[in-house]
Motif scaffolding. Structure first.
Motif, PDB file in Angstrom:
ATOM      1  N   THR A  45      45.946  39.956  30.877  1.00 29.08           N
ATOM      2  CA  THR A  45      45.075  40.235  32.464  1.00 29.08           C
ATOM      3  C   THR A  45      46.182  41.346  33.216  1.00 29.08           C
ATOM      4  N   VAL A  46      45.637  41.080  34.553  1.00 28.59           N
ATOM      5  CA  VAL A  46      46.195  42.441  34.972  1.00 28.59           C
ATOM      6  C   VAL A  46      46.309  41.889  36.226  1.00 28.59           C
ATOM      7  N   GLU A  47      47.108  41.822  37.283  1.00 27.40           N
ATOM      8  CA  GLU A  47      47.303  41.660  38.527  1.00 27.40           C
ATOM      9  C   GLU A  47      47.919  42.757  39.651  1.00 27.40           C
ATOM     10  N   THR A  48      47.541  42.756  40.798  1.00 26.61           N
ATOM     11  CA  THR A  48      47.907  43.084  41.523  1.00 26.61           C
ATOM     12  C   THR A  48      47.914  42.909  42.969  1.00 26.61           C
ATOM     13  N   ILE A  63      48.806  38.248  57.727  1.00 30.86           N
ATOM     14  CA  ILE A  63      49.110  39.741  56.848  1.00 30.86           C
ATOM     15  C   ILE A  63      48.199  39.416  56.057  1.00 30.86           C
ATOM     16  N   ALA A  64      47.220  41.248  55.972  1.00 31.69           N
ATOM     17  CA  ALA A  64      46.681  41.778  55.346  1.00 31.69           C
ATOM     18  C   ALA A  64      47.035  41.893  53.914  1.00 31.69           C
ATOM     19  N   VAL A  65      46.325  41.559  52.833  1.00 34.95           N
ATOM     20  CA  VAL A  65      46.367  41.868  51.668  1.00 34.95           C
ATOM     21  C   VAL A  65      45.255  42.248  51.023  1.00 34.95           C
ATOM     22  N   LYS A  66      45.694  43.463  49.621  1.00 37.87           N
ATOM     23  CA  LYS A  66      43.861  43.905  49.372  1.00 37.87           C
ATOM     24  C   LYS A  66      44.931  43.765  47.843  1.00 37.87           C
ATOM     25  N   GLY A  67      44.311  43.828  46.637  1.00 35.41           N
ATOM     26  CA  GLY A  67      44.954  43.553  45.180  1.00 35.41           C
ATOM     27  C   GLY A  67      43.549  43.294  44.260  1.00 35.41           C
ATOM     28  N   SER A  68      43.998  43.110  43.340  1.00 39.99           N
ATOM     29  CA  SER A  68      43.079  43.045  42.500  1.00 39.99           C
ATOM     30  C   SER A  68      42.830  42.717  41.163  1.00 39.99           C
ATOM     31  N   TYR A  69      42.366  41.910  40.483  1.00 37.51           N
ATOM     32  CA  TYR A  69      43.399  41.536  38.792  1.00 37.51           C
ATOM     33  C   TYR A  69      41.990  40.990  37.735  1.00 37.51           C
ATOM     34  N   SER A  70      42.389  41.072  36.654  1.00 39.03           N
ATOM     35  CA  SER A  70      41.363  41.431  35.948  1.00 39.03           C
ATOM     36  C   SER A  70      41.575  40.847  34.257  1.00 39.03           C
ATOM     37  N   TRP A  71      41.073  40.269  33.256  1.00 37.69           N
ATOM     38  CA  TRP A  71      41.291  39.477  32.052  1.00 37.69           C
ATOM     39  C   TRP A  71      40.172  40.032  31.654  1.00 37.69           C
ATOM     40  N   VAL A  72      40.038  39.788  30.046  1.00 35.70           N
ATOM     41  CA  VAL A  72      39.235  39.857  28.832  1.00 35.70           C
ATOM     42  C   VAL A  72      38.641  38.559  28.649  1.00 35.70           C
ATOM     43  N   PHE A  80      36.415  41.239  33.095  1.00 41.79           N
ATOM     44  CA  PHE A  80      36.474  41.337  34.355  1.00 41.79           C
ATOM     45  C   PHE A  80      37.183  41.691  34.726  1.00 41.79           C
ATOM     46  N   THR A  81      36.844  42.425  36.444  1.00 42.26           N
ATOM     47  CA  THR A  81      37.643  42.798  37.084  1.00 42.26           C
ATOM     48  C   THR A  81      37.412  42.002  38.704  1.00 42.26           C
ATOM     49  N   VAL A  82      37.864  41.747  39.407  1.00 40.90           N
ATOM     50  CA  VAL A  82      38.175  41.636  41.106  1.00 40.90           C
ATOM     51  C   VAL A  82      38.352  42.292  41.679  1.00 40.90           C
ATOM     52  N   GLU A  83      38.355  42.774  42.730  1.00 45.26           N
ATOM     53  CA  GLU A  83      38.758  43.498  43.781  1.00 45.26           C
ATOM     54  C   GLU A  83      38.718  42.627  44.614  1.00 45.26           C
ATOM     55  N   TYR A  84      39.876  42.092  45.881  1.00 49.79           N
ATOM     56  CA  TYR A  84      39.513  41.485  46.949  1.00 49.79           C
ATOM     57  C   TYR A  84      40.661  42.322  48.339  1.00 49.79           C
ATOM     58  N   VAL A  85      39.572  41.408  50.064  1.00 46.15           N
ATOM     59  CA  VAL A  85      40.680  41.852  50.816  1.00 46.15           C
ATOM     60  C   VAL A  85      40.945  40.740  50.940  1.00 46.15           C
ATOM     61  N   GLY A  90      39.057  36.660  56.084  1.00 47.89           N
ATOM     62  CA  GLY A  90      39.124  35.852  54.947  1.00 47.89           C
ATOM     63  C   GLY A  90      39.212  36.754  53.868  1.00 47.89           C
ATOM     64  N   TYR A  91      38.873  35.357  52.746  1.00 46.88           N
ATOM     65  CA  TYR A  91      39.091  36.398  51.605  1.00 46.88           C
ATOM     66  C   TYR A  91      37.612  36.664  50.911  1.00 46.88           C
ATOM     67  N   GLN A  92      38.031  38.620  50.701  1.00 48.74           N
ATOM     68  CA  GLN A  92      36.851  39.042  50.637  1.00 48.74           C
ATOM     69  C   GLN A  92      36.127  39.251  49.047  1.00 48.74           C
ATOM     70  N   PRO A  93      35.868  38.577  47.882  1.00 49.86           N
ATOM     71  CA  PRO A  93      36.625  39.669  46.340  1.00 49.86           C
ATOM     72  C   PRO A  93      35.027  40.294  46.124  1.00 49.86           C
TER      73      PRO A  93
END
Length: 101
Positions: A45-48, A63-72, A80-85, A90-93
């Protein structure tokens, strides 16, 4: 700032489900108007996330957030990887496994 506290709390809760999973890397830098966060666990699992304050001092401050998370997936081994803003819109995955409207 509330977002990062909630984010870290949810991450800790997720990790509590499997006692064999260990944090192998965790980096955070929190400032008064921005933050950066990275976490990696032994199960892949990786989260940024990074965020910054927009329109500081105005009534539209946010606050404006940009990130991603992935897991096996444990059963299939698929990653699987999700990138989001997350911002005033709102939340835009986005992810290959997510449906598109």
């Amino acid at each position: 700032m509330k977002f990062i506290i909630v984010f870290v709390a949810l991450f800790a809760l997720a990790m509590a489900g499997n006692p064999d999973v260990q944090i192998v890397k965790q980096v955070s830098d929190v400032g008064p108007e921005s933050f950066e966060y990275l976490a990696e666990t032994s199960d892949g699992t990786v989260e940024t996330a990074s965020g910054h304050l927009e329109n500081a001092g105005s009534e539209h401050e946010a606050i404006a957030v940009k990130g991603s998370y992935s897991w096996v997936d444990e059963k299939t081994g698929e990653k699987f990887t999700v990138e989001y803003v997350a911002d005033e819109n709102g939340y835009q995955p986005k992810g290959a496994h997510l449906p598109v409207a």
